[in-house]
Write a protein that holds these residues in place. Structure first.
Motif, PDB file in Angstrom:
ATOM      1  N   ALA A 159       0.887  -1.258   0.110  1.00  0.00           N
ATOM      2  CA  ALA A 159       0.127   0.025  -0.109  1.00  0.00           C
ATOM      3  C   ALA A 159       0.597   1.087   0.055  1.00  0.00           C
ATOM      4  O   ALA A 159       0.620   2.371  -0.758  1.00  0.00           O
ATOM      5  N   ARG A 160       2.135   1.431   0.777  1.00  0.00           N
ATOM      6  CA  ARG A 160       2.819   2.399   0.770  1.00  0.00           C
ATOM      7  C   ARG A 160       3.625   2.583  -0.597  1.00  0.00           C
ATOM      8  O   ARG A 160       3.545   3.761  -0.927  1.00  0.00           O
ATOM      9  N   GLY A 198      -4.482  17.042 -10.718  1.00  0.00           N
ATOM     10  CA  GLY A 198      -3.333  17.324 -11.489  1.00  0.00           C
ATOM     11  C   GLY A 198      -2.163  17.337 -10.639  1.00  0.00           C
ATOM     12  O   GLY A 198      -0.706  17.488 -11.245  1.00  0.00           O
ATOM     13  N   ALA A 199      -2.088  16.797  -9.378  1.00  0.00           N
ATOM     14  CA  ALA A 199      -0.989  16.812  -8.566  1.00  0.00           C
ATOM     15  C   ALA A 199       0.029  15.869  -9.088  1.00  0.00           C
ATOM     16  O   ALA A 199       1.334  16.058  -8.890  1.00  0.00           O
ATOM     17  N   THR A 200      -0.283  14.729  -9.800  1.00  0.00           N
ATOM     18  CA  THR A 200       0.713  13.773 -10.172  1.00  0.00           C
ATOM     19  C   THR A 200       0.530  13.491 -11.556  1.00  0.00           C
ATOM     20  O   THR A 200       1.202  12.811 -12.207  1.00  0.00           O
ATOM     21  N   GLY A 201      -0.046  14.394 -12.409  1.00  0.00           N
ATOM     22  CA  GLY A 201      -0.528  14.218 -13.711  1.00  0.00           C
ATOM     23  C   GLY A 201      -1.403  13.177 -14.038  1.00  0.00           C
ATOM     24  O   GLY A 201      -1.601  12.980 -15.191  1.00  0.00           O
ATOM     25  N   SER A 202      -1.957  12.509 -13.120  1.00  0.00           N
ATOM     26  CA  SER A 202      -2.989  11.429 -13.416  1.00  0.00           C
ATOM     27  C   SER A 202      -4.310  11.979 -13.820  1.00  0.00           C
ATOM     28  O   SER A 202      -4.841  13.326 -13.474  1.00  0.00           O
ATOM     29  N   GLU A 233       2.793   6.051  -2.696  1.00  0.00           N
ATOM     30  CA  GLU A 233       3.633   6.735  -3.041  1.00  0.00           C
ATOM     31  C   GLU A 233       3.988   6.894  -4.732  1.00  0.00           C
ATOM     32  O   GLU A 233       4.174   8.098  -5.258  1.00  0.00           O
ATOM     33  N   ALA A 234       3.378   6.204  -5.314  1.00  0.00           N
ATOM     34  CA  ALA A 234       3.328   6.179  -6.890  1.00  0.00           C
ATOM     35  C   ALA A 234       2.536   6.923  -7.445  1.00  0.00           C
ATOM     36  O   ALA A 234       2.367   7.536  -8.533  1.00  0.00           O
ATOM     37  N   ALA A 235       1.407   7.364  -6.686  1.00  0.00           N
ATOM     38  CA  ALA A 235       0.301   8.184  -6.792  1.00  0.00           C
ATOM     39  C   ALA A 235       0.677   9.820  -6.218  1.00  0.00           C
ATOM     40  O   ALA A 235      -0.128  10.681  -6.304  1.00  0.00           O
ATOM     41  N   GLY A 236       1.939  10.054  -5.753  1.00  0.00           N
ATOM     42  CA  GLY A 236       2.286  11.213  -5.573  1.00  0.00           C
ATOM     43  C   GLY A 236       2.178  11.735  -3.782  1.00  0.00           C
ATOM     44  O   GLY A 236       2.566  12.769  -3.422  1.00  0.00           O
ATOM     45  N   TYR A 237       1.862  10.537  -2.899  1.00  0.00           N
ATOM     46  CA  TYR A 237       1.881  10.772  -1.638  1.00  0.00           C
ATOM     47  C   TYR A 237       3.259  10.527  -1.094  1.00  0.00           C
ATOM     48  O   TYR A 237       4.049   9.805  -1.595  1.00  0.00           O
TER      49      TYR A 237
END
Length: 178
Positions: A128-129, A165-169, A133-137
């Motif tokens: 989960a971490r 837009g925080a991670t471009g997703s 993290e891959a999603a910008g957290y």
């Protein structure tokens, strides 16, 4: 999410806990979890939900395969206007297929009222971490523990700017027809 989804959401959540938290949360707690008990709690919570809370389901056309819930942050967020991802669960046999990413993208698309989105994740839940993290957290240094039986289980808080837009997703598709 609709009231009719409560039983399916409970099944996804309970099985998700039992698989994802094995070896992290005491097994006796996981073994004691039942879909019926969770559905009863979830139905009561759904009926009395804070109107600022949003619950989303991913449905593959045959039923609910994922669930996410978010709303205002329940703690102190150091001056930020923060939202919180309360939960995100995917049917265990579908983890890694994009259901979780679609749910998270839909959450991000709907968090425009917040400056930041926070979440708590079990410290030892490495999968989960990595997902968050891959999603910008990023872990922001805050820690807490939940106790299951007499066993404290540490959690770490993650944060990221709110919005899609925080991670471009891109925002997720209509999750009712994932």
């Amino acid at each position: 999410m609709r009231a009719a989804d409560v039983g399916d959401v409970a099944a996804v959540r309970v099985r998700g806990w039992q698989v994802a938290y094995a070896g992290i949360v005491p097994q006796a707690h996981l073994d004691a979890m039942t879909v019926a008990a969770d559905a009863a709690r979830r139905a009561a919570a759904f009926a009395e939900a804070d109107p600022r809370t949003t619950q989303l389901v991913a449905d593959d056309g045959c039923g609910v395969v994922g669930w996410a819930a978010f709303g205002p942050y329940r703690g102190t967020a150091a001056g930020r206007r923060a939202g919180e991802l309360y939960a995100l669960y995917v049917r265990p046999d579908l983890v890694g297929t994009g259901v979780g990413r679609a749910l998270l993208a839909a959450v991000h698309a709907a968090t425009g009222d917040y400056d930041a989105l926070l979440l708590w994740v079990l410290r030892d839940n490495r999968r989960a971490r990595r997902f968050y993290e891959a999603a910008g957290y990023r872990a922001d240094g805050a820690v807490q523990s939940e106790t299951y039986g007499s066993v404290p289980v540490p959690e770490v808080r993650y944060a990221r700017p709110a919005g899609p837009g925080a991670t471009g997703s891109a925002p997720g598709d209509d999750l009712r027809h994932w």
